[in-house]
Design an enzyme around this catalytic site. Sequence first.
Site, PDB file in Angstrom:
ATOM      1  N   CYS A 173       0.865  -1.189   0.000  1.00 50.11           N
ATOM      2  CA  CYS A 173       0.000   0.000   0.000  1.00 50.11           C
ATOM      3  C   CYS A 173       0.900   1.238   0.000  1.00 50.11           C
ATOM      4  CB  CYS A 173      -0.970  -0.020   1.182  1.00 50.11           C
ATOM      5  SG  CYS A 173      -0.178  -0.026   2.810  1.00 50.11           S
ATOM      6  N   ARG A 193      -3.372  -0.706   5.300  1.00 49.50           N
ATOM      7  CA  ARG A 193      -3.940  -1.765   4.459  1.00 49.50           C
ATOM      8  C   ARG A 193      -3.026  -2.964   4.251  1.00 49.50           C
ATOM      9  NH1 ARG A 193      -5.147   2.232  -0.308  1.00 49.50           N
ATOM     10  NH2 ARG A 193      -3.242   3.083   0.623  1.00 49.50           N
ATOM     11  N   ASP A 250      -8.262   3.851   0.968  1.00 50.41           N
ATOM     12  CA  ASP A 250      -7.308   4.320   1.969  1.00 50.41           C
ATOM     13  C   ASP A 250      -8.084   4.856   3.181  1.00 50.41           C
ATOM     14  OD1 ASP A 250      -5.440   5.658   3.471  1.00 50.41           O
ATOM     15  OD2 ASP A 250      -4.576   6.762   1.775  1.00 50.41           O
TER      16      ASP A 250
HETATM   17  P1  4NP Z   1      -1.813   2.761   4.108  1.00 49.33           P
HETATM   18  O1  4NP Z   1      -2.499   4.080   4.704  1.00 49.33           O
HETATM   19  O2  4NP Z   1      -1.244   3.140   2.756  1.00 49.33           O
HETATM   20  O3  4NP Z   1      -2.941   1.816   4.004  1.00 49.33           O
HETATM   21  O4  4NP Z   1      -0.741   2.357   5.093  1.00 49.33           O
HETATM   22  C1  4NP Z   1      -1.857   5.318   4.748  1.00 49.33           C
HETATM   23  C2  4NP Z   1      -0.940   5.587   5.740  1.00 49.33           C
HETATM   24  C3  4NP Z   1      -0.330   6.808   5.801  1.00 49.33           C
HETATM   25  C4  4NP Z   1      -0.646   7.776   4.879  1.00 49.33           C
HETATM   26  C5  4NP Z   1      -1.578   7.524   3.882  1.00 49.33           C
HETATM   27  C6  4NP Z   1      -2.182   6.290   3.808  1.00 49.33           C
HETATM   28  N1  4NP Z   1      -0.047   9.055   4.956  1.00 49.33           N
HETATM   29  O5  4NP Z   1      -0.377   9.920   4.138  1.00 49.33           O
HETATM   30  O6  4NP Z   1       0.796   9.288   5.847  1.00 49.33           O
END
Ligand code: 4NP
Length: 155
Positions: free
Chosen positions: A9, A15, A126
Amino acid sequence: MTTRLLFVCLGNICRSPSAENIMNYLLEQRRLQSQITCDSAGTSSYHIGSPPDGRMRAAAQKRGIRLIGSARQFTAADFDQFDLVLAMDNSNYRNILALDPAGKYAHKVKRMCDYCQEYPDREVPDPYYGGADGFDYVIDLLMDACSGLLQELEV
Ligand code: 4NP
């Protein structure tokens, strides 16, 4: 032969660690841990070294799943180390393929929602900037996609 799965991800704190730990949970239930191994990574460097997000851990815990891990960034070296690279959304998919300009590994890169059997979603949304419902939704969606992926692997 062992099949090596890498879930990817953006941050590797919501995710993809959920997908990794859900798949490990299903593999343990089915006594398949020796046949399929799982890891996860993020396309960004934002959260390197961080454990899974507390809101994501709380949602997983409601389904009896403990999320463990430490965020790392996806690199081109992962293409050789894994048999399947599973992107959570289309942006992840593009960012992964951008590290393989010759297309040598394109056949290994799939979208996680291609394995959904019940959910109509084409991407794992997300949940990072949303409410608790979004985290619950990700867990249920990934349960569906992980069990579909297991069936597809025909083990
Ligand atoms: P992930 O979620 O990609 O599912 O781990 C996110 C975690 C952090 C961020 C965005 C999505 N961020 O912008 O810091």
